[in-house]
Write a protein that holds these residues in place. Structure first.
Motif, PDB file in Angstrom:
ATOM      1  N   ASP A 282       0.836  -1.184   0.000  1.00  0.00           N
ATOM      2  CA  ASP A 282       0.000   0.000   0.000  1.00  0.00           C
ATOM      3  C   ASP A 282       0.879   1.244   0.000  1.00  0.00           C
ATOM      4  O   ASP A 282       1.828   1.347   0.780  1.00  0.00           O
ATOM      5  N   SER A 392      -4.674   4.509   3.442  1.00  0.00           N
ATOM      6  CA  SER A 392      -4.353   3.540   2.396  1.00  0.00           C
ATOM      7  C   SER A 392      -5.613   3.164   1.632  1.00  0.00           C
ATOM      8  O   SER A 392      -6.734   3.502   2.035  1.00  0.00           O
ATOM      9  N   THR A 393      -5.429   2.470   0.517  1.00  0.00           N
ATOM     10  CA  THR A 393      -6.556   1.946  -0.255  1.00  0.00           C
ATOM     11  C   THR A 393      -6.360   0.455  -0.453  1.00  0.00           C
ATOM     12  O   THR A 393      -5.236  -0.061  -0.401  1.00  0.00           O
ATOM     13  N   VAL A 402     -13.170  -0.443  -4.266  1.00  0.00           N
ATOM     14  CA  VAL A 402     -11.935   0.120  -3.744  1.00  0.00           C
ATOM     15  C   VAL A 402     -12.255   0.778  -2.405  1.00  0.00           C
ATOM     16  O   VAL A 402     -13.133   1.643  -2.329  1.00  0.00           O
ATOM     17  N   LYS A 403     -11.562   0.359  -1.373  1.00  0.00           N
ATOM     18  CA  LYS A 403     -11.821   0.874  -0.031  1.00  0.00           C
ATOM     19  C   LYS A 403     -10.734   1.854   0.383  1.00  0.00           C
ATOM     20  O   LYS A 403      -9.547   1.604   0.191  1.00  0.00           O
ATOM     21  N   VAL A 404     -11.160   2.979   0.929  1.00  0.00           N
ATOM     22  CA  VAL A 404     -10.242   3.948   1.518  1.00  0.00           C
ATOM     23  C   VAL A 404     -10.267   3.726   3.014  1.00  0.00           C
ATOM     24  O   VAL A 404     -11.319   3.786   3.653  1.00  0.00           O
ATOM     25  N   GLN A 405      -9.092   3.435   3.591  1.00  0.00           N
ATOM     26  CA  GLN A 405      -9.010   3.078   5.005  1.00  0.00           C
ATOM     27  C   GLN A 405      -8.067   4.026   5.739  1.00  0.00           C
ATOM     28  O   GLN A 405      -7.129   4.550   5.142  1.00  0.00           O
ATOM     29  N   THR A 413     -14.282  11.243   1.570  1.00  0.00           N
ATOM     30  CA  THR A 413     -13.593  11.050   0.295  1.00  0.00           C
ATOM     31  C   THR A 413     -14.516  11.357  -0.868  1.00  0.00           C
ATOM     32  O   THR A 413     -15.657  10.901  -0.904  1.00  0.00           O
ATOM     33  N   MET A 454      -8.998   9.811  -5.873  1.00  0.00           N
ATOM     34  CA  MET A 454      -9.635   9.866  -4.562  1.00  0.00           C
ATOM     35  C   MET A 454      -9.096  11.060  -3.776  1.00  0.00           C
ATOM     36  O   MET A 454      -7.925  11.093  -3.405  1.00  0.00           O
ATOM     37  N   GLN A 471      -5.436   5.768  -8.361  1.00  0.00           N
ATOM     38  CA  GLN A 471      -5.254   4.342  -8.630  1.00  0.00           C
ATOM     39  C   GLN A 471      -5.908   3.982  -9.959  1.00  0.00           C
ATOM     40  O   GLN A 471      -7.038   4.383 -10.221  1.00  0.00           O
TER      41      GLN A 471
END
Length: 482
Positions: A282, A392-393, A402-405, A413, A454, A471
């Motif tokens: 990541d 991170s994604t 796609v997850k943004v964490q 976001t 993002m 990404q």
């Protein structure tokens, strides 16, 4: 078509190569040559031509002085590796027949991908002894993702840098390419050796800015990360203090890879390529990106959270005389930007206006730009901050999300998804702000590239922050994501 140019004392050809794709050229025959030395074919990279090896470069002269016969070939500077691979496969047999023996290929940057296509997909491997690649982006470059992103497209369109080569080098596209290539049974047929660099260019240059942007993805040479230069079945010769330009200079690297030009290689299928596997990781969220077009005056807001050790502002523009003033939270102005023209691949011809602030005050900064004519720009702010590693994604192929964490952060976001088919934009879709732990669905519009920009904003240590993660994802005809 072949041509022979006599060697000057400086190592340069007396005449310049034409740059016509498919033409190849012979260096002078060295008097100290040895029958045991394989001839070397040099292949240039993206947006370059064969003269990159001898104009302001001593690679040709160094090879000559070491007793090697040489050849140089021009490929398409702005087309993908499939077209160049087919072209190389046609011409390499002629070069092989001229020398009457197998050739060692030395390829810079994308030239290594072009050659790998010729080897694996177009049957050139009987004519090649081995290949040495210098900073080849086997997994693409995040700078190509940026050129096709929501913010970078403004400027890339004006500069003409959105072409087949850039499109093919997006990381999503290259992950698809790796799945198509690495699964081929003949991929082990020709030994591959790699070099990678970790230095950037001079301050405010294209390779300096590229290094800053790519820093979030690991060690890099200003254009390609070390991780991207590695493939599991290649042998890494060295990672050294070269940038993306100096790695192809004879005085920098010839002696490093010289022992591998004539190495007697055992069955390559039994060799171990220790430590060269590409490991997914990541990226750190170290950049804030914006961009657009304006005439007159425009303002960009930069939020600096507490604990930032360094902030570098890079205003990338199609104008050389951009008038920029950066104002800090205490209303102090910082107008002293350094200007340098981009001479590298993805934004070649643009102007970098760069300013670094050490230990910047936390709070809201303002960047004012003024121009008497229409100006297209890309703003990148690079931060050295503890916050970077907290965001991170992650891509979930099963549910196309796609997850943004983030770790203990409150954030929202905004996501823009640009869908491309065969290099052409088909749809641009902006998603509304989402709460923390947001997950964004990758639409199922068919085969093609989905470039996701993002924009993340939130609060860290009671101070607002902004970051951007870009990404690219490739979807094949069966719905598989790369």
């Amino acid at each position: 078509m072949k041509k022979r140019f006599p060697l000057r004392y400086t190592g340069a050809f007396q005449n310049k190569a034409s740059g016509n794709p498919g033409e190849w050229y012979l260096g002078n025959t060295p008097g100290s040559g040895s029958d045991s030395r394989r001839p070397i074919l040099f292949i240039h990279g993206f947006n370059r031509s064969s003269d990159t090896w001898y104009e302001d470069n001593d690679m040709y002269a160094t090879a000559y002085e070491n007793g090697y016969e040489t050849a140089f070939i021009d490929v398409y500077p702005d087309r993908n590796m499939w077209e160049n691979g087919a072209l190389l496969a046609q011409k390499i047999k002629d070069i092989y027949q001229h020398f009457g023996e197998k050739i060692v290929v030395v390829a810079h940057s994308k030239g290594g991908l072009d050659m790998q296509v010729a080897l694996v997909h177009y049957g050139a491997d009987p004519y090649i002894e081995r290949m040495i690649t210098l900073a080849t982006p086997y997994y693409g470059s995040q700078l190509a993702d940026l050129a096709y992103s929501r913010w970078g497209s403004w400027l890339a369109n004006i500069l003409g840098s959105k072409n087949d080569a850039t499109y093919s080098l997006q990381t999503g596209s290259m992950n698809r390419f790796r799945s198509e290539t690495d699964s081929q049974p003949n991929v082990y047929q020709t030994p591959i050796y790699t070099l990678a660099g970790t230095k950037w260019g001079r301050f405010s240059s294209s390779l300096y800015w590229g290094g800053l942007y790519l820093r979030a993805y690991g060690s890099n040479d200003g254009a390609v990360t070390v991780k991207s230069s590695r493939i599991k079945y290649a042998t890494e010769i060295q990672v050294g203090e070269w940038n993306h330009t100096t790695i192809k200079e004879g005085s920098s690297t010839f002696d490093v890879f010289k022992p591998f030009l004539q190495e007697e290689v055992e069955s390559f299928a039994h060799r171990q390529a220790a430590g060269t596997a590409h490991v997914a990781q990541d990226p750190e969220a170290g950049n804030y990106v914006s961009g657009g077009a304006f005439t007159g005056t425009t303002n960009e807001t930069i939020h600096v959270e507490k604990g930032v050790h360094e902030m570098t502002v890079n205003w990338l523009s199609n104008q050389a005389d951009s008038n920029l003033i950066l104002t800090d939270p205490e209303r102090n102005t910082h107008p002293y930007f350094t200007t340098d023209q981009d001479d590298d691949a993805f934004f070649e011809g643009a102007y970098h206006h760069t300013l670094t602030i050490h230990n910047p005050a936390s709070g809201t900064w303002t960047l004012e730009a003024s121009s008497a004519q229409e100006e297209h720009y890309l703003l990148n702010v690079s931060f050295v901050s503890p916050l970077n590693s907290l965001l991170s994604t992650a891509l979930s192929s099963e549910d196309r999300k796609v997850k943004v964490q983030a770790q203990n952060l409150k954030f929202q976001t905004d996501v823009t998804i640009d869908y491309y088919q065969n290099g052409k934009l088909q749809l641009s879709d902006k998603k509304a702000s989402q709460a923390s732990e947001a997950a964004f669905h990758v639409p199922d519009l068919g085969e093609g590239l989905y470039n996701m920009t993002m924009n993340i904003h939130g609060s860290y240590a009671q101070q607002p922050f902004r970051r951007t993660i870009i990404q690219s994802i490739y979807a094949d005809g069966h719905g598989n994501l790369y």
